[in-house]
Design a protein around this motif. Structure first.
Motif, short mmCIF file in Angstrom:
data_model
loop_
_atom_site.label_atom_id
_atom_site.label_comp_id
_atom_site.label_asym_id
_atom_site.label_seq_id
_atom_site.Cartn_x
_atom_site.Cartn_y
_atom_site.Cartn_z
N CYS A 6 0.89 -1.40 -0.01
CA CYS A 6 0.12 -0.53 0.15
C CYS A 6 0.84 1.36 0.52
O CYS A 6 1.96 1.47 -0.03
N GLY A 7 0.06 2.58 -0.55
CA GLY A 7 1.39 3.05 -0.40
C GLY A 7 2.14 3.83 -1.76
O GLY A 7 1.34 2.77 -2.57
N THR A 8 2.73 4.65 -1.60
CA THR A 8 3.30 5.00 -3.13
C THR A 8 5.21 5.07 -2.84
O THR A 8 5.43 5.18 -1.59
N LEU A 9 5.58 4.15 -3.81
CA LEU A 9 7.13 4.07 -3.84
C LEU A 9 7.65 4.99 -3.22
O LEU A 9 7.37 6.32 -3.95
N SER A 10 8.43 5.21 -2.59
CA SER A 10 9.01 6.55 -2.34
C SER A 10 9.21 7.48 -1.40
O SER A 10 10.14 8.40 -1.39
N LYS A 11 7.96 7.11 -1.23
CA LYS A 11 7.46 7.91 0.17
C LYS A 11 7.13 7.52 1.57
O LYS A 11 6.16 7.42 2.05
N PRO A 12 7.85 7.34 2.11
CA PRO A 12 7.62 6.06 3.52
C PRO A 12 7.40 7.82 4.47
O PRO A 12 6.76 6.44 5.81
N ASN A 13 7.97 8.57 4.57
CA ASN A 13 7.24 9.73 4.95
C ASN A 13 5.52 9.90 4.88
O ASN A 13 4.96 10.94 5.92
N HIS A 14 5.35 9.35 4.37
CA HIS A 14 3.96 9.94 3.36
C HIS A 14 2.91 8.51 3.57
O HIS A 14 2.31 8.60 2.44
N GLY A 15 2.89 7.76 4.42
CA GLY A 15 2.58 6.33 4.09
C GLY A 15 2.72 5.68 3.05
O GLY A 15 1.75 4.61 2.70
N GLY A 16 3.89 6.04 2.33
CA GLY A 16 3.91 5.14 1.50
C GLY A 16 5.45 3.94 2.55
O GLY A 16 5.70 3.81 3.44
N TYR A 17 6.77 3.69 0.53
CA TYR A 17 6.89 2.03 1.37
C TYR A 17 8.46 2.65 0.29
O TYR A 17 8.51 3.44 -0.56
N THR A 18 9.48 2.30 0.58
CA THR A 18 10.70 1.82 -0.61
C THR A 18 10.93 0.52 -0.45
O THR A 18 10.44 -0.17 -0.02
N LEU A 19 11.66 0.36 -1.33
CA LEU A 19 11.57 -1.15 -2.19
C LEU A 19 12.56 -1.45 -1.23
O LEU A 19 12.43 -2.67 -0.70
N CYS A 20 13.14 -1.00 -0.53
CA CYS A 20 14.65 -1.70 0.34
C CYS A 20 13.24 -2.38 1.56
O CYS A 20 13.82 -3.59 2.27
N GLN A 21 12.91 -1.51 2.35
CA GLN A 21 11.58 -2.20 3.49
C GLN A 21 10.90 -3.67 2.30
O GLN A 21 10.51 -4.52 3.45
N VAL A 22 10.31 -3.16 1.40
CA VAL A 22 9.88 -4.28 1.04
C VAL A 22 10.48 -5.23 0.98
O VAL A 22 9.47 -6.62 0.72
N LEU A 23 11.35 -4.81 0.18
CA LEU A 23 12.31 -6.65 0.17
C LEU A 23 13.17 -6.84 1.75
O LEU A 23 13.64 -8.32 1.56
N ASN A 24 12.36 -6.27 2.17
CA ASN A 24 13.40 -7.07 4.05
C ASN A 24 15.32 -6.48 4.27
O ASN A 24 15.82 -8.04 4.41
N TRP A 25 15.55 -5.83 3.04
CA TRP A 25 17.11 -5.88 2.60
C TRP A 25 17.52 -4.73 3.41
O TRP A 25 16.56 -3.70 3.79
N ASN A 26 18.71 -4.50 4.07
CA ASN A 26 19.65 -3.59 4.69
C ASN A 26 19.58 -3.05 3.48
O ASN A 26 20.53 -3.32 2.33
N GLU A 27 20.63 -1.41 4.11
CA GLU A 27 21.23 -1.10 3.06
C GLU A 27 22.09 -1.32 2.79
O GLU A 27 22.16 -0.44 0.68
N LYS A 28 22.95 -1.41 2.59
CA LYS A 28 23.67 -2.48 2.08
C LYS A 28 23.94 -3.45 0.86
O LYS A 28 24.26 -3.33 -0.47
N MET A 29 23.87 -3.96 1.08
CA MET A 29 22.43 -5.82 0.59
C MET A 29 21.26 -4.61 -0.85
O MET A 29 22.03 -4.95 -2.11
#
Length: 68
Positions: A6-29
């Motif tokens: 749910c939400g807009t990609l790359s807008k985590p502070n506005h109800g969205g998400y980042t691909l990194c969060q969805v994939l459950n990857w750390n920033e390095k990965m």
């Protein structure tokens, strides 16, 4: 496959998400995969063209190269 979040990609502070969060990857990965994909794109694709306008043979080679 991952369900569409749910939400807009790359807008985590506005109800969205980042691909990194969805994939459950750390920033390095995430960064490592992103850099690797960029290298494969440069090798097989014409970076002046959008993906739908790439030569079909180039798309096949690209997809074969990025299979996990």
């Amino acid at each position: 496959l991952i369900p569409w979040p749910c939400g807009t990609l790359s807008k985590p502070n506005h109800g969205g998400y980042t691909l990194c969060q969805v994939l459950n990857w750390n920033e390095k990965m995430y960064k490592c995969m992103q850099e690797g994909l960029h290298e494969v794109c440069e090798e097989y694709l014409d970076l002046r063209l959008t993906f739908p306008n790439q030569a079909p043979a180039a798309v096949v080679m690209f997809l074969n190269a990025v299979r996990l």
